[in-house]
Design a protein around this motif. Structure first.
Motif, PDB file in Angstrom:
ATOM      1  N   ASP A 134      21.027  84.026 -36.995  1.00 15.14           N
ATOM      2  CA  ASP A 134      20.422  82.714 -37.221  1.00 15.14           C
ATOM      3  C   ASP A 134      21.386  81.600 -36.822  1.00 15.14           C
ATOM      4  O   ASP A 134      20.972  80.573 -36.273  1.00 15.14           O
ATOM      5  N   ASP A 163      13.100  81.520 -31.734  1.00 12.41           N
ATOM      6  CA  ASP A 163      12.248  80.431 -32.207  1.00 12.41           C
ATOM      7  C   ASP A 163      11.607  79.763 -30.987  1.00 12.41           C
ATOM      8  O   ASP A 163      12.260  79.570 -29.952  1.00 12.41           O
ATOM      9  N   GLU A 168       6.986  79.679 -36.377  1.00 17.35           N
ATOM     10  CA  GLU A 168       7.166  79.987 -34.962  1.00 17.35           C
ATOM     11  C   GLU A 168       8.436  80.807 -34.755  1.00 17.35           C
ATOM     12  O   GLU A 168       8.993  80.823 -33.661  1.00 17.35           O
ATOM     13  N   GLU A 169       8.878  81.484 -35.807  1.00 18.82           N
ATOM     14  CA  GLU A 169      10.118  82.253 -35.752  1.00 18.82           C
ATOM     15  C   GLU A 169       9.816  83.755 -35.699  1.00 18.82           C
ATOM     16  O   GLU A 169       8.959  84.247 -36.420  1.00 18.82           O
TER      17      GLU A 169
END
Length: 633
Positions: A365, A256, A302-303
């Motif tokens: 994540d 990110d 934005e990942e």
């Protein structure tokens, strides 16, 4: 004579209609079987093998049945022979024909051709026709797509085959005389079937091209040209299955761009787009430098995610570190601005217990979130943050906690009961402290900001807001508990959550907090959090907060007051604290007084002024025990 012509014409129209309807269905069926046999889907391999056998032998079976129909039908012999011929020619134009398959199909067609020319094998027209047929087979095999998807070559092929077959056929076939009129009828029917098949193929090809264009738009982000989330889902599922079946490693990276919203807010969205493109290009170039395929996907604003097939974490880590460093060292130009950004990364790999790629992704994540919690600009691998050059003092300069007082009234005198910590971000352009768009700062940063608050002689109870992820993170609870136990200047520390976790998580995390003396509050009961969600949590928490402002637009004051009474009763029954937020006028304050027996109007903060409001706390009695209630704005 005229009557015979009318009958013949009517029969020709009927045959033309029947033949075309039959061929339309056959072409669609044949194409469907081809897709199931050769295109990637979820069909088991055994079914695909069955479909390929069907694709190979179906034309032979249908062609044989049509030949038999020609043998027994009499006046419809030409139509059945035409259909038989056509369903044997169509497979020559099919995709995925191997050399062996194509030669097999040619042999079958040649055999049926000879069967219908049985009585004139050695006559010059028949020999010449065989030569033309062999030539057409060579041309079709070499120029399949050119013939299949273009009108002129296709119609030339159909016409050549029809003329050669019907002009060289014997005068009698299956005891039926082949008159010139009947031959002409058969040629036109064959051309009509060819026209129909060609139209179908061209239309399907155009649909395929359009679908591919749409798929390109769906699979590749138009801005960064990275593969999109839909492409990511398909690729990762296949790569995960391959890794499990072949027992090969597969490493997954979730990353990110740090503080991307600030880039947009400071430099504008065009600059933000420039940064997105620049980061994607930098990652691609770094992967290419290390000989890696382009397995990079833009899965969010934005990942990004990167997949390393057949690579363990140890093998992929040098490349991952190179990607991290490459972005950190890059500058992205937008107009007159040179923009630098950092990225946070979470890394994991497929393990035996993973049931799907989603299990792997959740760990990646979670590691990404830990990198964010450690101050961003970091790489975390399976719970261990390996790289971070982050300086907490940088964030401490642009973040602060405001303290908003909660007062209690005892014997008519207001007494400070505690302070709620309100996170604020400094807007350099407006030279003003504002509400941040992102509250997930690291727990180390929270502790640093609390220490700044303590420097202003604040020595009361403190209330700290946590996001759902922060509350469930054992690292956050460990750091806060250790800090509270080592900081005697804070008589009581409470954490407040809006998003209620699962009961198992609450039971586990609350034990850790309570063992260290930290209290837990659930915010926004009655609005974001219903009684059904909160009920089972009551044994594990120390208080609830009811926000009047959340319901003001949808409910009447009477309805809101009824809800408040209900939640006060819930708190009294559970013997936990009740806090009321959002008291805005005298009538609401009077209602609070009625239920709380005392009131207070004041707002206090450290360092900066903020909006005034009401905060009320009182002492009520539940049986023989003392019970606290708070009213706050």
């Amino acid at each position: 004579m005229q009557s015979d012509t009318t009958v013949f014409l009517g029969l020709w129209i009927v045959q033309l209609t029947v033949a075309n309807f039959f061929i339309a269905g056959f072409v669609e069926l044949f194409n469907t079987i081809w897709r199931q046999a050769f295109q990637p889907d979820d069909l088991p391999p055994s079914i695909k093998r069955h479909r390929r056998r069907t694709w190979l032998f179906l034309p032979i079976i249908v062609g044989g049945v049509m030949q038999y129909g020609g043998l027994i039908s009499g006046r419809n012999t030409a139509m059945f022979i035409n259909i038989s011929l056509f369903v044997l020619v169509i497979p020559l134009l099919a995709r995925n024909n191997t050399t062996v398959t194509y030669l097999f199909r040619c042999a079958i067609l040649l055999g049926v051709w000879q069967l219908t020319h049985l009585t004139n094998w050695f006559m010059a027209p028949s020999i010449a026709g065989n030569g033309v047929l062999l030539l057409m087979m060579l041309l079709i095999g070499h120029y399949t797509d050119e013939i299949r998807y273009h009108w002129l070559p296709a119609m030339a092929t159909w016409l050549t085959i029809a003329l050669v077959f019907w002009l060289t056929i014997p005068d009698h076939v299956y005891h039926v005389p082949m008159t010139p009129l009947l031959r002409g009828q058969a040629i036109t029917i064959f051309l009509a079937m060819g026209s129909l098949a060609t139209s179908y193929w061209i239309r399907r090809q155009q649909e395929l091209i359009q679908t591919q264009k749409i798929q390109q738009l769906a699979d590749y982000d138009s801005l960064t040209n990275a593969k999109t989330y839909s492409h990511y889902q398909r690729d990762t599922t296949g790569l995960f299955q391959d890794a499990r079946q072949s027992h090969q490693p597969l490493t997954l990276v979730s990353l990110d761009i740090d503080r991307f919203k600030q880039v947009n807010d400071t430099f504008g969205h065009l600059a933000g787009n420039t940064v997105l493109v620049g980061v994607a290009d930098t990652l691609k170039q770094t992967l290419e430098t290390h000989g890696e395929q382009n397995h990079i996907y833009r899965t969010g604003g934005e990942e990004f995610n990167i997949i390393f097939p057949h690579k363990s974490i140890d093998a992929a880590l040098p490349i991952i570190e190179a990607c991290w460093q490459a972005v950190r060292k890059s500058y992205f130009t937008s107009g007159d601005d040179q923009i630098s950004v950092t990225i946070s990364m979470g890394v994991t790999q497929v393990v035996e217990t993973d049931q799907s790629i989603n299990d792997t992704y959740k760990r990646a994540d979670s590691n990404l979130y830990q990198s964010k919690q450690r101050g961003r600009d970091a790489v975390t691998v399976n719970g261990h943050t390996l790289h971070t050059d982050h300086d907490l003092s940088t964030d401490a300069d642009i973040h602060t906690f405001f303290t908003q007082s909660i007062m209690t009234v005892i014997d008519g005198d207001p007494i400070l009961w505690g302070n709620e910590l309100l996170l604020r971000l400094y807007d350099k352009d407006r030279e003003h402290w504002v509400l941040p768009s992102e509250f997930a700062i690291s727990v180390e940063m929270q502790v640093a900001l609390i220490n700044k608050v303590l420097q202003t002689d604040v020595n009361t109870r403190l209330g700290l807001n946590l996001t759902a992820d922060q509350f469930q993170d054992p690292h956050v609870s460990d750091v806060l508990c250790d800090f509270f136990q080592k900081t005697p200047a804070i008589p009581e520390l409470g954490v407040e959550i809006i998003d209620v976790p699962s009961l198992d998580v609450m039971a586990e995390i609350s034990q850790n907090y309570h063992e260290s003396g930290i209290t837990i509050y659930i915010d926004d009961v009655g609005s974001d959090n219903s009684y059904e969600l909160v009920r089972d949590m009551l044994p594990y928490i120390d208080g609830i907060k009811f926000a009047m402002q959340n319901l003001r637009r949808t409910d009447s004051l009477t309805r809101i007051q009824d809800r408040i009474k209900f939640w006060v009763e819930v708190a009294n029954t559970a013997k936990i604290t009740f806090i009321l937020e959002g008291v805005e006028n005298q009538s609401e304050l009077a209602f609070a007084n009625h239920w709380a027996f005392s009131s207070f109007r004041d707002t206090t903060l450290t360092g900066h002024r903020c909006q005034r409001g009401y905060r009320v706390r009182c002492e009520t009695k539940v049986g023989n025990s003392s019970q606290s209630s708070h009213f706050a704005n």
